[in-house]
Write an enzyme that holds these catalytic residues in place. Structure first.
Site: not given
Length: 570
Positions: A43, A268, A278
């Site tokens: 994104e 992850r 982020k």
RNA sequence: UGAGGAUUGGUGUAAUGGUAACACACCUGACUCUGACUCAGGCGUUCUAGGUUCGAAUCCUAGAUCCUCAGCCA
């Protein structure tokens, strides 16, 4: 690194090295898929970090290993968070990493029309409805982890009414938040994601690519599988938190009756002394805790690149950390190791002094100078040699001199002889101090017979120092970085605390009075070299002609410094 | 105490019923014109309890612990 070949038949990976490759191999063997096609779907709401590098390298690497295709696709379904700046930065980072996507750059927003048509299909099938509940009401109807939800009062609207309402949603007749389109699944489903999830919300917001074309935007769960399906993705690889969403991913595709990729989840990346979110990284940027997304202390690819990390080092790192479904935290020292390993083979060596201490060679003729031969890279004979100027006045590293040497200190001290790298043996004869008693100059004699750094009489010296010629050296700035967070897990804070409490106040030390070899006078930003005995450095974009600025990417390993830290080692 | 996952040295992974291994980290030592590199050695591991088996990290049963999910974020 070769480009992923176009539409070659899938080849079974010679040796599956992880559970995903194993699954892909089986899918090929069983005939579930006849080819491999992956995608990396960021994104555009922030910069890519080292955790994304792992994901990219899994997606790209698997496509490459199986002779398949790899897409870069922006999952730009939420205009309130997304920006073109991020699109550009992310595409650049993915290219830099070496995950080549050729012309396969896609945007989810380009599929909005198709998604809309499919939404109407679902409505016609009685599998989606327009809901008038507010977000709080939807939340209240959802139930809890252990109790079922309640049906929306709008759940049994007619197809005609749903179609009409949905079209009017698109036409912009309703304000933000007033209605949603929801899938009609099961409000009592044990998986909360299946309790009539929202497919579209109303957002009268301009989209960075679509402009004002839309005022309804698809939700992730609805959109993502459609994007994968449209692109013919075979293996939709994502992180663990989407595991609970897989039934929904499958449900939409099955109920639409369209091509269905296989979603596989992996853990992850977490790394010690690092935050990998982020949102938190954005917080550091917005609050000015760092200079920006590309601050060399950031775990972003832009930051790592500016610091001096190479794509090769990051790729090797991604390979070494492996892939698994178990949550894990990789030691940041492994990343550093991968960088040193790569740069040791490739980086040219130079002499540079961070904190200069003047050395006068009292028996060296005043106006004379000469050039000495220096090896560019002892690990690479093809790198050749260069000339380094030498004269009566030099600079050495201040910490390479001690008036009263502590135990195990092998460097220069009064009466002691050391070697200047590629130059001469020198012996300290005298120390000059200022009024405050600080050593400002060291006066030495040199042995002309040791020119080049070897003593014809075979006498040994305990230490070799780096140095620069005072007359020839160019002034430089060095930015010495340390870990951004002192705590191994910055997120581990007492109630009311913040990860920012763990910020390392010494994560950046700027040294403005360095001296480096004249050859480095006008380096281009991005140039990476080793300053002997100090570490690997990368020229920063802030460099000006005649005044380079170097970022320290990583220090050399330093057994002496380590022994200093652990006094147990006598 | 809903659902879905996970658990092998300090850390990350391998071993797919047959001697628990590799890398990083850490510690010794050797070498050295970078206290680097390299080399040699050391440290230390199958969540627990039962069971199946000649043999279990692996299969079965029970348990423990941890992670994810109640955004109109992705």
């Amino acid at each position: 690194m070769k480009d992923v070949p176009d539409r070659e038949p899938a080849t079974p990976s010679p040796e599956p090295t992880d559970f995903i490759r194993e699954a892909v191999r089986q899918d090929l063997a069983s005939g579930r898929f006849a080819r491999v096609h992956t995608r990396f779907p960021p994104e555009p709401n922030g910069y890519l970090h080292i955790g994304h590098a792992k994901a990219v390298w899994i997606d790209y690497g698997i496509a490459r290993d199986f002779g398949g295709l790899f897409n870069l696709r922006f999952d730009d379904t939420n205009p309130v968070k997304e920006e073109q700046e991020y699109v550009d930065a992310i595409a650049e980072d993915v290219r830099w990493l070496g995950a080549e996507f050729g012309d396969r750059l896609f945007f989810a927003s380009d599929y909005f029309e198709q998604m809309y048509r499919w939404a109407e299909d679902l409505i016609r099938k009685g599998k989606a409805y327009v809901c008038d509940l507010s977000s709080v009401e939807v939340s209240a109807h959802r139930g809890t982890l252990t109790s079922p939800g309640k049906d929306s009062p709008c759940r049994n609207r007619s197809v005609e009414e749903n179609l009409d309402l949905f079209r009017r949603m698109r036409a912009g007749e309703f304000p933000d938040g007033s209605r949603t389109l929801r899938a009609r699944i099961d409000m009592a489903h044990p998986n909360l994601n299946m309790r009539d999830p929202v497919m579209y919300r109303i957002l009268h917001t301009e989209h960075h690519r679509q402009g004002k074309a839309w005022c309804i935007y698809p939700m992730y769960d609805w959109a993502h599988g459609l994007e994968d399906s449209i692109e013919g993705i075979t293996h939709s690889l994502c992180s663990l938190e989407y595991e609970n969403h897989r039934p929904l991913y499958d449900w939409f595709l099955e109920n639409l009756g369209i091509y269905r990729p296989r979603q596989i989840e992996f853990a992850r990346l977490n790394m010690t002394h690092t935050v990998m979110s982020k949102r938190l990284l954005l917080e550091l940027v917005n609050e000015g805790r760092v200079r920006g997304w590309d601050d060399p202390r950031m775990p972003t690819l832009a930051g790592l690149r500016r610091r001096g990390y190479t794509p090769e080092a990051i790729r090797v790192f991604c390979k070494r950390i492996g892939i698994d479904k178990a949550d894990s935290t990789v030691d940041v020292q492994l990343l550093e190791h991968c960088l040193r390993e790569d740069l040791n083979k490739r980086a040219p060596r130079f002499l540079g002094v961070l904190c200069p201490l003047k050395v006068v060679i009292t028996n060296y003729p005043e106006g004379e100078e000469e050039e000495l031969d220096a090896v560019n890279n002892p690990e690479d004979s093809a790198a050749g040699t260069r000339k380094v100027p030498f004269c009566r006045e030099l600079y050495i590293e201040a910490e390479d001199f001690a008036e009263t040497p502590p135990p195990k200190f092998f460097r220069l001290s009064p009466g002691r002889e050391v070697r200047l790298r590629y130059a001469y043996y020198i012996t300290c004869r005298e120390v000059v101090k200022d009024a405050a008693g600080r050593v400002v100059e060291v006066r030495c004699t040199y042995d002309p017979a040791t020119r080049g750094g070897d003593s014809p009489d075979g006498r040994k010296v305990k230490s070799t120092l780096h140095w620069v010629s005072a007359r020839h050296a160019v002034p430089a700035e060095a930015r010495l970085y340390d870990r951004l967070f002192t705590a191994s897990d910055p997120l581990d804070v007492p109630p009311g605390g913040s990860f920012k409490d763990h910020l390392n106040p010494e994560s950046l030390r700027v040294v403005t009075d360095c001296r480096v070899e004249p050859a480095l006078k006008d380096v281009r930003p991005g140039f990476i070299c080793q300053f002997e005995r100090l570490g690997y450095f990368c020229a920063d974009p802030d460099s000006a002609p005649g005044r380079p600025v170097f970022n320290r990417a990583v220090t050399l390993k330093d057994a002496y410094a380590r022994a200093q830290r652990t006094p147990s080692a006598v």
